[in-house]
Enzyme design. Structure first.
Site, PDB file in Angstrom:
ATOM      1  N   GLY A  12       9.336  -4.175  -9.188  1.00  0.00           N
ATOM      2  CA  GLY A  12       9.329  -4.726  -7.828  1.00  0.00           C
ATOM      3  C   GLY A  12       8.760  -6.139  -7.830  1.00  0.00           C
ATOM      4  O   GLY A  12       8.156  -6.577  -6.849  1.00  0.00           O
ATOM      5  N   ASN A  89       4.418  -1.637  -9.610  1.00  0.00           N
ATOM      6  CA  ASN A  89       4.242  -2.206  -8.269  1.00  0.00           C
ATOM      7  C   ASN A  89       5.345  -1.809  -7.290  1.00  0.00           C
ATOM      8  O   ASN A  89       5.109  -1.746  -6.088  1.00  0.00           O
ATOM      9  CB  ASN A  89       4.180  -3.737  -8.400  1.00  0.00           C
ATOM     10  CG  ASN A  89       4.343  -4.437  -7.073  1.00  0.00           C
ATOM     11  OD1 ASN A  89       3.413  -4.580  -6.307  1.00  0.00           O
ATOM     12  ND2 ASN A  89       5.577  -4.877  -6.773  1.00  0.00           N
ATOM     13  N   TYR A 155       4.487   8.246   2.929  1.00  0.00           N
ATOM     14  CA  TYR A 155       4.032   7.085   2.145  1.00  0.00           C
ATOM     15  C   TYR A 155       2.605   7.324   1.657  1.00  0.00           C
ATOM     16  O   TYR A 155       2.298   7.153   0.472  1.00  0.00           O
ATOM     17  CB  TYR A 155       4.095   5.819   3.002  1.00  0.00           C
ATOM     18  CG  TYR A 155       3.494   4.591   2.330  1.00  0.00           C
ATOM     19  CD1 TYR A 155       4.233   3.850   1.411  1.00  0.00           C
ATOM     20  CD2 TYR A 155       2.188   4.179   2.606  1.00  0.00           C
ATOM     21  CE1 TYR A 155       3.680   2.731   0.784  1.00  0.00           C
ATOM     22  CE2 TYR A 155       1.633   3.071   1.984  1.00  0.00           C
ATOM     23  CZ  TYR A 155       2.380   2.343   1.074  1.00  0.00           C
ATOM     24  OH  TYR A 155       1.829   1.245   0.455  1.00  0.00           O
ATOM     25  N   ALA A 157       1.002  10.067   1.225  1.00  0.00           N
ATOM     26  CA  ALA A 157       0.947  11.146   0.226  1.00  0.00           C
ATOM     27  C   ALA A 157       1.394  10.647  -1.146  1.00  0.00           C
ATOM     28  O   ALA A 157       0.826  11.026  -2.179  1.00  0.00           O
ATOM     29  CB  ALA A 157       1.812  12.323   0.677  1.00  0.00           C
ATOM     30  N   ILE A 188      -2.152  -6.384   3.308  1.00  0.00           N
ATOM     31  CA  ILE A 188      -1.826  -7.637   2.644  1.00  0.00           C
ATOM     32  C   ILE A 188      -0.525  -8.147   3.264  1.00  0.00           C
ATOM     33  O   ILE A 188       0.418  -7.362   3.433  1.00  0.00           O
ATOM     34  CB  ILE A 188      -1.612  -7.415   1.118  1.00  0.00           C
ATOM     35  CG1 ILE A 188      -2.759  -6.602   0.489  1.00  0.00           C
ATOM     36  CG2 ILE A 188      -1.384  -8.748   0.407  1.00  0.00           C
ATOM     37  CD1 ILE A 188      -4.121  -7.247   0.504  1.00  0.00           C
TER      38      ILE A 188
HETATM   39  P1  NAD Z   1       7.516  -5.594  -0.582  1.00  0.00           P
HETATM   40  O1  NAD Z   1       8.401  -4.680   0.176  1.00  0.00           O
HETATM   41  O2  NAD Z   1       7.180  -6.922  -0.005  1.00  0.00           O
HETATM   42  O3  NAD Z   1       8.098  -5.798  -2.059  1.00  0.00           O
HETATM   43  C1  NAD Z   1       8.466  -4.683  -2.826  1.00  0.00           C
HETATM   44  C2  NAD Z   1       9.447  -5.096  -3.910  1.00  0.00           C
HETATM   45  O4  NAD Z   1       9.821  -3.900  -4.618  1.00  0.00           O
HETATM   46  C3  NAD Z   1      10.730  -5.728  -3.360  1.00  0.00           C
HETATM   47  O5  NAD Z   1      11.090  -6.844  -4.134  1.00  0.00           O
HETATM   48  C4  NAD Z   1      11.748  -4.589  -3.516  1.00  0.00           C
HETATM   49  O6  NAD Z   1      13.081  -5.055  -3.695  1.00  0.00           O
HETATM   50  C5  NAD Z   1      11.234  -3.866  -4.741  1.00  0.00           C
HETATM   51  N1  NAD Z   1      11.686  -2.475  -4.815  1.00  0.00           N
HETATM   52  C6  NAD Z   1      11.793  -1.579  -3.801  1.00  0.00           C
HETATM   53  N2  NAD Z   1      12.276  -0.423  -4.254  1.00  0.00           N
HETATM   54  C7  NAD Z   1      12.464  -0.570  -5.583  1.00  0.00           C
HETATM   55  C8  NAD Z   1      12.960   0.277  -6.598  1.00  0.00           C
HETATM   56  N3  NAD Z   1      13.395   1.532  -6.327  1.00  0.00           N
HETATM   57  N4  NAD Z   1      13.018  -0.187  -7.864  1.00  0.00           N
HETATM   58  C9  NAD Z   1      12.634  -1.455  -8.145  1.00  0.00           C
HETATM   59  N5  NAD Z   1      12.182  -2.317  -7.212  1.00  0.00           N
HETATM   60  C10 NAD Z   1      12.097  -1.868  -5.952  1.00  0.00           C
HETATM   61  O7  NAD Z   1       6.178  -4.747  -0.838  1.00  0.00           O
HETATM   62  P2  NAD Z   1       4.676  -5.233  -1.113  1.00  0.00           P
HETATM   63  O8  NAD Z   1       3.958  -5.263   0.172  1.00  0.00           O
HETATM   64  O9  NAD Z   1       4.679  -6.418  -2.000  1.00  0.00           O
HETATM   65  O10 NAD Z   1       4.133  -3.950  -1.892  1.00  0.00           O
HETATM   66  C11 NAD Z   1       4.072  -3.875  -3.305  1.00  0.00           C
HETATM   67  C12 NAD Z   1       3.329  -2.609  -3.686  1.00  0.00           C
HETATM   68  O11 NAD Z   1       2.010  -2.638  -3.135  1.00  0.00           O
HETATM   69  C13 NAD Z   1       3.972  -1.328  -3.150  1.00  0.00           C
HETATM   70  O12 NAD Z   1       3.822  -0.295  -4.094  1.00  0.00           O
HETATM   71  C14 NAD Z   1       3.167  -1.031  -1.913  1.00  0.00           C
HETATM   72  O13 NAD Z   1       3.205   0.322  -1.561  1.00  0.00           O
HETATM   73  C15 NAD Z   1       1.790  -1.471  -2.369  1.00  0.00           C
HETATM   74  N6  NAD Z   1       0.890  -1.785  -1.257  1.00  0.00           N
HETATM   75  C16 NAD Z   1       1.138  -2.821  -0.417  1.00  0.00           C
HETATM   76  C17 NAD Z   1       0.238  -3.094   0.612  1.00  0.00           C
HETATM   77  C18 NAD Z   1       0.428  -4.245   1.557  1.00  0.00           C
HETATM   78  O14 NAD Z   1      -0.411  -4.404   2.459  1.00  0.00           O
HETATM   79  N7  NAD Z   1       1.463  -5.070   1.425  1.00  0.00           N
HETATM   80  C19 NAD Z   1      -0.884  -2.285   0.792  1.00  0.00           C
HETATM   81  C20 NAD Z   1      -1.097  -1.232  -0.086  1.00  0.00           C
HETATM   82  C21 NAD Z   1      -0.204  -1.000  -1.114  1.00  0.00           C
END
Ligand code: NAD
Length: 248
Positions: A12, A89, A155, A157, A188
């Site tokens: 990701g 990620n 999510y 879970a 974030i």
């Molecule tokens: P985002 O949606 O901005 O980016 C996620 C990326 O992952 C995208 O480029 C998407 O195309 C890619 N992706 C989605 N499904 C995929 C798959 N099946 N295979 C490969 N790539 C895939 O998300 P983000 O906010 O940058 O989050 C990144 C990670 O951090 C996630 O695991 C999310 O759950 C976790 N997270 C984010 C936050 C936040 O506040 N943004 C908080 C806690 C945890």
């Protein structure tokens, strides 16, 4: 440089937190493979890594599909001959209330957020065990500790599962010289959280002692720490990155 000539995979990695981690690792000297389900995003992030002076590889990978994951790991190993860092990620989020979640949506959430972490970890661990070194960093979430606040129950879970899997993996891989840790970000600013909140953060701000939401660079710095020797005696740990929203 803390990661000079190390080889990293960021799933990701085409957007948001993953893209920031990829760039931060490149700035510390790592070559970075960007995996993303969206090819164009992966290409763009890989170009940014090259502009930072490091080698990169953009691969279209859906982390929930084992043939794609296994082929991509082989491709990275062929390119650089080793794999030092895996950042699990890639993740998806939905806000559907629990009484409205359909089975298909539940299954997809677990396929990407949990099975994806398992598949990618299992695929790289044979290289890391042979090398007797490696670092795996998983993206958990505050939601995985306290239950979904804005994000859905499914999510939350999945993220609880990731945090527990991190500990099991750390126990298994520790004797092989491989460290496994997790990060639990709070709020974030990324496309994911803009989707959840519609860009209106005020409900969150009241609950965050630092009084602001986090930036992707603040998660990336912790990922570099966990990938580097600065964290050489840490494994099975989860680091909260939430501005004080949860202190446990
Ligand atoms: P985002 O949606 O901005 O980016 C996620 C990326 O992952 C995208 O480029 C998407 O195309 C890619 N992706 C989605 N499904 C995929 C798959 N099946 N295979 C490969 N790539 C895939 O998300 P983000 O906010 O940058 O989050 C990144 C990670 O951090 C996630 O695991 C999310 O759950 C976790 N997270 C984010 C936050 C936040 O506040 N943004 C908080 C806690 C945890």
């Amino acid at each position: 440089m803390k990661l000079k000539d190390e080889v990293a995979i960021v799933t990701g990695g085409g957007a948001g937190i993953g893209r920031a981690i990829a760039l931060a690792m490149a700035q510390e000297g790592a070559h970075v493979a960007i995996w993303d389900v969206k090819q164009a995003l992966a290409e763009e992030a890989a170009e940014a890594v090259r502009n930072a002076g490091r080698e990169s590889l953009a691969l279209k990978v859906d982390v929930s599909q084992s043939p794609e994951v296994n082929a991509a790991v082989e491709r990275v190993a062929k390119e650089w001959g080793r794999i030092d860092i895996l950042v699990n990620n890639a993740g998806i989020c939905e806000v559907t209330p629990v009484d409205k979640i359909e089975e298909k949506e539940w299954d997809r959430m677990f396929a990407v957020n949990v099975k994806g972490v398992f598949l990618c970890s299992q695929a790289v661990m044979k290289f890391m065990m042979k090398q007797k070194s490696g670092k795996i960093i998983n993206l958990g979430s505050l939601a995985g500790k306290v239950g979904g606040i804005a994000a859905g129950a499914h999510y939350a879970a999945t993220k609880a599962a990731v945090l527990c899997f991190t500990k099991s993996l750390a126990k298994f891989l520790g004797p092989h010289g491989v460290r496994v840790n997790a990060m639990a970000p709070g709020v974030i600013e990324t496309d994911m959280t803009r989707m959840i909140t519609g860009g209106d953060w005020k409900n969150f701000l009241a609950t965050i002692p630092l009084g602001r939401i986090g930036d992707v660079s603040e998660v990336a710095k912790v990922a570099v720490f966990l990938a580097s020797d600065d964290s050489s005696y840490l494994t099975g740990e989860t680091i909260d990155i939430n501005g004080g929203q949860l202190m446990d």
